[in-house]
Design a protein around this motif. Structure first.
Motif, PDB file in Angstrom:
ATOM      1  N   LEU A   1       0.975  -0.989  -0.084  1.00 48.70           N
ATOM      2  CA  LEU A   1       0.023  -0.031  -0.010  1.00 48.70           C
ATOM      3  C   LEU A   1       0.937   1.287   0.170  1.00 48.70           C
ATOM      4  N   THR A   2       1.087   1.947  -1.040  1.00 49.80           N
ATOM      5  CA  THR A   2       1.798   3.113  -1.262  1.00 49.80           C
ATOM      6  C   THR A   2       1.219   4.194  -1.913  1.00 49.80           C
ATOM      7  N   ALA A   3       1.234   5.374  -1.223  1.00 46.63           N
ATOM      8  CA  ALA A   3       0.514   6.268  -1.669  1.00 46.63           C
ATOM      9  C   ALA A   3       1.628   7.467  -1.998  1.00 46.63           C
ATOM     10  N   TRP A   4       1.583   7.930  -3.274  1.00 47.07           N
ATOM     11  CA  TRP A   4       2.573   8.921  -4.012  1.00 47.07           C
ATOM     12  C   TRP A   4       1.775  10.320  -4.049  1.00 47.07           C
ATOM     13  N   LEU A   5       2.052  11.143  -3.182  1.00 48.17           N
ATOM     14  CA  LEU A   5       1.450  12.621  -3.473  1.00 48.17           C
ATOM     15  C   LEU A   5       1.640  13.522  -4.861  1.00 48.17           C
ATOM     16  N   GLY A   6       0.745  13.980  -5.163  1.00 46.68           N
ATOM     17  CA  GLY A   6       1.026  15.150  -6.180  1.00 46.68           C
ATOM     18  C   GLY A   6       1.787  16.146  -5.842  1.00 46.68           C
ATOM     19  N   PRO A   7       1.964  17.275  -6.736  1.00 57.58           N
ATOM     20  CA  PRO A   7       3.025  18.127  -6.187  1.00 57.58           C
ATOM     21  C   PRO A   7       2.445  19.537  -5.651  1.00 57.58           C
ATOM     22  N   ARG A   8       1.367  19.408  -5.219  1.00 58.09           N
ATOM     23  CA  ARG A   8       0.632  20.601  -4.359  1.00 58.09           C
ATOM     24  C   ARG A   8       1.299  20.880  -3.078  1.00 58.09           C
ATOM     25  N   ILE A   9       1.712  19.791  -2.343  1.00 61.86           N
ATOM     26  CA  ILE A   9       2.462  19.872  -1.027  1.00 61.86           C
ATOM     27  C   ILE A   9       3.653  19.005  -0.988  1.00 61.86           C
ATOM     28  N   ARG A  10       4.807  19.076  -0.304  1.00 68.62           N
ATOM     29  CA  ARG A  10       5.900  18.533  -0.347  1.00 68.62           C
ATOM     30  C   ARG A  10       5.905  17.499   1.097  1.00 68.62           C
ATOM     31  N   VAL A  11       4.629  17.085   1.485  1.00 69.10           N
ATOM     32  CA  VAL A  11       4.729  16.077   2.577  1.00 69.10           C
ATOM     33  C   VAL A  11       5.479  14.759   1.836  1.00 69.10           C
ATOM     34  N   PRO A  12       6.192  14.135   2.759  1.00 76.78           N
ATOM     35  CA  PRO A  12       6.728  12.893   2.243  1.00 76.78           C
ATOM     36  C   PRO A  12       5.684  11.810   1.661  1.00 76.78           C
ATOM     37  N   HIS A  13       6.084  10.953   0.800  1.00 76.96           N
ATOM     38  CA  HIS A  13       5.167   9.931   0.342  1.00 76.96           C
ATOM     39  C   HIS A  13       4.978   8.744   1.367  1.00 76.96           C
ATOM     40  N   LEU A  14       3.910   8.070   1.265  1.00 77.82           N
ATOM     41  CA  LEU A  14       3.756   6.835   2.206  1.00 77.82           C
ATOM     42  C   LEU A  14       3.968   5.424   1.489  1.00 77.82           C
ATOM     43  N   GLY A  15       4.850   4.700   2.349  1.00 80.81           N
ATOM     44  CA  GLY A  15       5.059   3.422   1.673  1.00 80.81           C
ATOM     45  C   GLY A  15       4.881   2.439   2.707  1.00 80.81           C
ATOM     46  N   ILE A  16       4.521   1.445   2.571  1.00 83.88           N
ATOM     47  CA  ILE A  16       4.107   0.098   3.286  1.00 83.88           C
ATOM     48  C   ILE A  16       4.001  -1.325   2.534  1.00 83.88           C
ATOM     49  N   ALA A  17       4.788  -2.119   3.092  1.00 90.86           N
ATOM     50  CA  ALA A  17       4.861  -3.334   2.296  1.00 90.86           C
ATOM     51  C   ALA A  17       4.883  -4.446   3.546  1.00 90.86           C
ATOM     52  N   LEU A  18       4.193  -5.340   3.272  1.00 92.03           N
ATOM     53  CA  LEU A  18       4.223  -6.823   4.131  1.00 92.03           C
ATOM     54  C   LEU A  18       4.450  -7.904   3.528  1.00 92.03           C
ATOM     55  N   LEU A  19       5.281  -8.852   4.250  1.00 91.78           N
ATOM     56  CA  LEU A  19       5.740 -10.069   3.373  1.00 91.78           C
ATOM     57  C   LEU A  19       5.357 -11.350   4.493  1.00 91.78           C
ATOM     58  N   VAL A  20       5.037 -12.295   3.596  1.00 91.31           N
ATOM     59  CA  VAL A  20       5.008 -13.569   4.391  1.00 91.31           C
ATOM     60  C   VAL A  20       6.141 -14.473   3.702  1.00 91.31           C
ATOM     61  N   TRP A  21       7.398 -15.273   4.064  1.00 92.62           N
ATOM     62  CA  TRP A  21       8.032 -15.971   3.379  1.00 92.62           C
ATOM     63  C   TRP A  21       8.863 -17.294   4.195  1.00 92.62           C
ATOM     64  N   PRO A  22       8.225 -18.015   5.029  1.00 90.87           N
ATOM     65  CA  PRO A  22       7.001 -17.907   5.738  1.00 90.87           C
ATOM     66  C   PRO A  22       7.112 -17.185   7.015  1.00 90.87           C
ATOM     67  N   GLU A  23       8.426 -16.642   7.364  1.00 96.71           N
ATOM     68  CA  GLU A  23       8.403 -15.485   8.572  1.00 96.71           C
ATOM     69  C   GLU A  23       7.704 -14.423   8.013  1.00 96.71           C
ATOM     70  N   GLY A  24       7.535 -13.510   9.055  1.00102.48           N
ATOM     71  CA  GLY A  24       6.934 -12.335   8.858  1.00102.48           C
ATOM     72  C   GLY A  24       8.139 -11.075   8.453  1.00102.48           C
ATOM     73  N   TRP A  25       7.325 -10.196   7.747  1.00101.66           N
ATOM     74  CA  TRP A  25       8.541  -9.050   7.420  1.00101.66           C
ATOM     75  C   TRP A  25       7.460  -7.811   7.191  1.00101.66           C
ATOM     76  N   PHE A  26       8.072  -6.744   7.463  1.00104.72           N
ATOM     77  CA  PHE A  26       7.229  -5.591   7.316  1.00104.72           C
ATOM     78  C   PHE A  26       8.284  -4.261   7.018  1.00104.72           C
ATOM     79  N   TYR A  27       7.812  -3.463   5.854  1.00102.69           N
ATOM     80  CA  TYR A  27       8.437  -2.156   5.729  1.00102.69           C
ATOM     81  C   TYR A  27       7.498  -0.884   5.908  1.00102.69           C
ATOM     82  N   GLN A  28       7.807   0.103   6.281  1.00102.39           N
ATOM     83  CA  GLN A  28       7.233   1.401   6.141  1.00102.39           C
ATOM     84  C   GLN A  28       8.049   2.394   6.326  1.00102.39           C
TER      85      GLN A  28
END
Length: 266
Positions: free
Chosen positions: A93-120
């Protein structure tokens, strides 16, 4: 667990085959909750070129990729890929903002392999070492919580990507951890992601507009970052393994908007 840099496919191949469907469904529900918060704030339209559903899940590998855009969002990706019955699922789930504001973009990833893993991560819109004011506004206030997370969750192990480019893409406050799929760890990830999305939405609500003359340059830089991250993601090899080069190429373009039909926000 120890921090042992390995490729995604190596970690999967070296693990016993495990049905991780229950965790996969929980991760799907979690991303659905987070996207609902974003939907409540932004006007979004699904891009007609989104790949949508593909593969043979639950009988075999499958996935779904939906991309959205709107007046304030350049590109939002809500996706998953994998074969949960055979140990692997990758969700975004990743949200890339338009150029009207300079707030950082939001990045989220979840993984099972079979242990858990996450990125934010809050993906930077500028050089944090050059623009110290941007760092002070968005990243410095998160430092104490970032340090406390590791102290409070000692079984989470920092994941060091073998890709130097991916390591270079992380901000100082990125979360990138492997963890055993115990209930308390899944709850910790859920609580953290909800809190981070809430913080991001607060930033959006309080952001000042970017001067009109700077917006085209910001939009071009955002697109370059998004495309490079999508095309250089080491996990793309799993798409090739399951679905071949052609479909994987379409999925990667879906991550950065290479086939988009909706206009970019001005």
């Amino acid at each position: 667990m120890k921090d042992t840099p390995q490729h995604v496919e190596q970690l999967l191949d070296q693990s016993p085959t495990t049905d991780v469907t229950e965790t996969f469904e929980e991760f799907k529900d979690l991303l659905g909750e987070l996207k609902a918060k974003i939907d409540a704030r932004f006007e979004l339209t699904r891009d007609p070129a989104s790949p949508g559903e593909y593969g043979t899940h639950p009988d075999g590998p499958g996935g779904r990729l939906d991309a959205y855009a709107g007046p304030e969002i350049d590109w939002l990706v809500h996706s998953w890929l994998g074969h949960p019955a055979a140990s692997f699922a990758n969700l975004h789930l990743t949200a890339w903002l338009g150029p009207r504001i300079r707030v950082p973009h939001l990045g989220i990833a979840l993984l099972v392999w079979p242990e858990g893993w996450f990125y934010q991560d809050f993906i930077p819109r500028t050089s944090l070492t050059r623009d110290s004011g941007h760092f002070d506004r968005y990243y410095a206030p998160l430092d104490a919580a970032w340090l406390a997370f590791k102290e409070d969750n000692p079984e989470f192990v920092w994941f060091t990507s073998r890709s130097a480019f991916i390591r270079a893409s992380l901000s100082p406050n990125a979360y990138c951890y492997s963890f055993p799929r115990a209930r308390r760890h899944l709850d910790a990830v859920r609580d953290l992601l909800h809190a981070r999305v809430d913080r991001w939405l607060e930033w959006v609500a309080g952001a000042e507009p970017v001067p009109a003359a700077e917006r085209a340059g910001l939009a071009a830089a955002d697109l370059a970052v998004r495309r490079n991250i999508a095309e250089r993601d080491p996990a793309n090899v799993m798409g090739v393994r399951y679905f071949g080069e052609e479909l994987t190429g379409r999925l990667v373009r879906g991550l950065w908007g290479g086939d988009r039909e909706l206009p970019r926000p001005s």
